[in-house]
Every structure is written in structure tokens, then in C-alpha cells.
Design a protein around this motif. Structure first.
Motif, short mmCIF file in Angstrom:
data_model
loop_
_atom_site.label_atom_id
_atom_site.label_comp_id
_atom_site.label_asym_id
_atom_site.label_seq_id
_atom_site.Cartn_x
_atom_site.Cartn_y
_atom_site.Cartn_z
N ALA A 106 22.93 106.63 52.56
CA ALA A 106 22.76 107.90 53.27
C ALA A 106 22.03 107.73 54.61
O ALA A 106 22.08 108.61 55.45
N GLY A 107 21.36 106.60 54.79
CA GLY A 107 20.64 106.36 56.04
C GLY A 107 19.14 106.53 55.93
O GLY A 107 18.45 106.77 56.92
N PRO A 111 27.18 113.91 51.06
CA PRO A 111 28.32 113.72 50.15
C PRO A 111 28.49 112.25 49.74
O PRO A 111 28.15 111.32 50.49
N THR A 112 29.03 112.05 48.58
CA THR A 112 29.24 110.70 48.03
C THR A 112 30.05 109.82 48.98
O THR A 112 29.70 108.66 49.21
N ALA A 113 31.14 110.35 49.53
CA ALA A 113 31.98 109.55 50.42
C ALA A 113 31.21 109.08 51.64
O ALA A 113 31.38 107.94 52.09
N THR A 114 30.34 109.92 52.16
CA THR A 114 29.52 109.55 53.32
C THR A 114 28.59 108.40 52.96
O THR A 114 28.42 107.45 53.73
N CYS A 115 27.99 108.48 51.78
CA CYS A 115 27.06 107.43 51.33
C CYS A 115 27.79 106.12 51.07
O CYS A 115 27.31 105.04 51.43
N TYR A 131 26.53 103.16 41.08
CA TYR A 131 25.33 103.98 41.29
C TYR A 131 25.59 105.03 42.37
O TYR A 131 25.24 106.20 42.21
N ILE A 132 26.19 104.62 43.46
CA ILE A 132 26.51 105.55 44.54
C ILE A 132 27.49 106.61 44.05
O ILE A 132 27.30 107.81 44.29
#
Length: 180
Positions: free
Chosen positions: A17-18, A93-97, A131-132
Motif C-alpha cells: 500500500a506504500g 484496494p487489494t489490486a492496488t496493494c 496475505y495480500i
């Protein structure tokens, strides 16, 4: 001598996520000491510490009066979320992570990133991807419960646009004075 009020900022969220990047910017903007939990947790060669030693180490770090700490480490989260004056929650969102984790691996492949223990080269394995992928379903409810039961101020960033606005505000000094 006038003692400064305690300032503790926790940066939490899904891997990718940053968190580390944002925590670094917050630390620079506030002049608070920066603690990357990845660097504190892992030993060279991706060796994990004994559980009790890790819990004690994380609690000792959180006991300090001034810090920016980034990382999740679910076992230490309840104790750490009792201490901050501000939580910056990257609820992306999951895809972003997943994309962020893949970009990080591409950038640091075969090398230890600056917020990690030396001797732990960047990698992306099936366990980490799982995990993500399950973070929002398995870990997010725990985070939500802990935050709901706390009176700490929370800044929730739910998109890359939110994260960019927050980062821009930090970069331009808009939040440097009294972020917490």
C-alpha cells in the motif's frame, strides 16, 4: 526546559500500500524518529525472531514518546494501536496493494530495500501474495475493531488519489506542524 508533547504516528495497511514510503515522508516532515518494523523484525536471511522476544521488542519501540512506525505485524498491532497520537491507515484496494508489491519486487529484486534488514533480499512468494489477497477479508476486520475501540485520531486513505493528496500536503509542508 519545556518538554514537547508526545507525538507517535502509526502507519498501517496492507503490504504494497506504500506504508514505508509514506512513513518516511511523514518522518521527514515532522522530524520524528522513523521505525520500520520490517527492519526491526527480520534478521538476515529472512530469519524471524522468537515470538516473545519480538513482542517485547515491538512493545519497547512503541513505548517511546516520539516516533513514526510503519508496519502491520498483527501480533503487535493491539499493543501498538494503544500508543499513537495519530494513525495513518492505508485502506487501499487489494489490486492496488498487489500492484505495489509487484513494483517493489521489480525495483529491489535480489537486494535489500532501505526499510528492510540487510541480508533480506526482496522477494514475492506465494505466502506473501496470499496475505495480500486475503488482507481485506482476514486482517482488515481486526484493524477496524481496534480502531473503533480507540479514541486515537485516524486518517484513512482509501485510494491512490487520497495517498497522493496526503503526500503532496506533506511535501508542501501543509501538515508538518502538528500532524499529530
Amino acid at each position: 526546559m519545556i518538554e514537547q508533547p508526545e507525538q507517535r504516528i502509526a502507519v498501517i495497511g496492507c503490504p504494497g500500500a506504500g506504508k514505508s514510503t509514506l512513513a518516511t515522508l511523514i518522518a521527514r516532515a515532522t522530524d520524528l524518529p522513523l521505525i520500520h518494523l520490517d527492519a526491526e523484525h527480520w534478521q538476515p536471511g529472512w530469519v524471524e525472531p522468537e515470538r516473545e522476544a519480538w513482542l517485547a521488542r515491538a512493545a519497547a519501540l512503541a513505548d517511546g514518546p516520539h516516533w513514526v512506525i510503519d508496519g502491520m505485524y498483527n501480533s503487535t498491532l493491539p499493543a501498538r494501536l494503544r500508543r499513537p497520537t495519530l494513525v495513518v491507515y492505508l485502506d487501499l484496494p487489494t489490486a492496488t496493494c498487489l500492484w505495489g508489491a509487484m513494483k517493489r519486487v521489480r525495483r529491489w529484486r535480489g537486494r535489500s530495500r532501505p526499510d528492510m534488514t540487510e541480508g533480506c533480499p526482496e522477494k514475492l512468494d506465494a505466502e506473501f501474495v496470499a496475505y495480500i489477497l486475503t488482507f481485506r477479508r482476514r486482517i482488515r476486520p481486526l484493524v477496524e475493531r481496534l480502531l473503533a475501540g480507540s479514541d486515537v485520531r485516524v486518517i484513512r486513505l482509501t485510494s491512490t488519489r487520497d495517498r497522493a493528496r496526503f503526500t503532496a500536503a506533506l511535501t508542501h509542508g501543509e501538515l508538518a506542524a502538528g500532524v499529530a
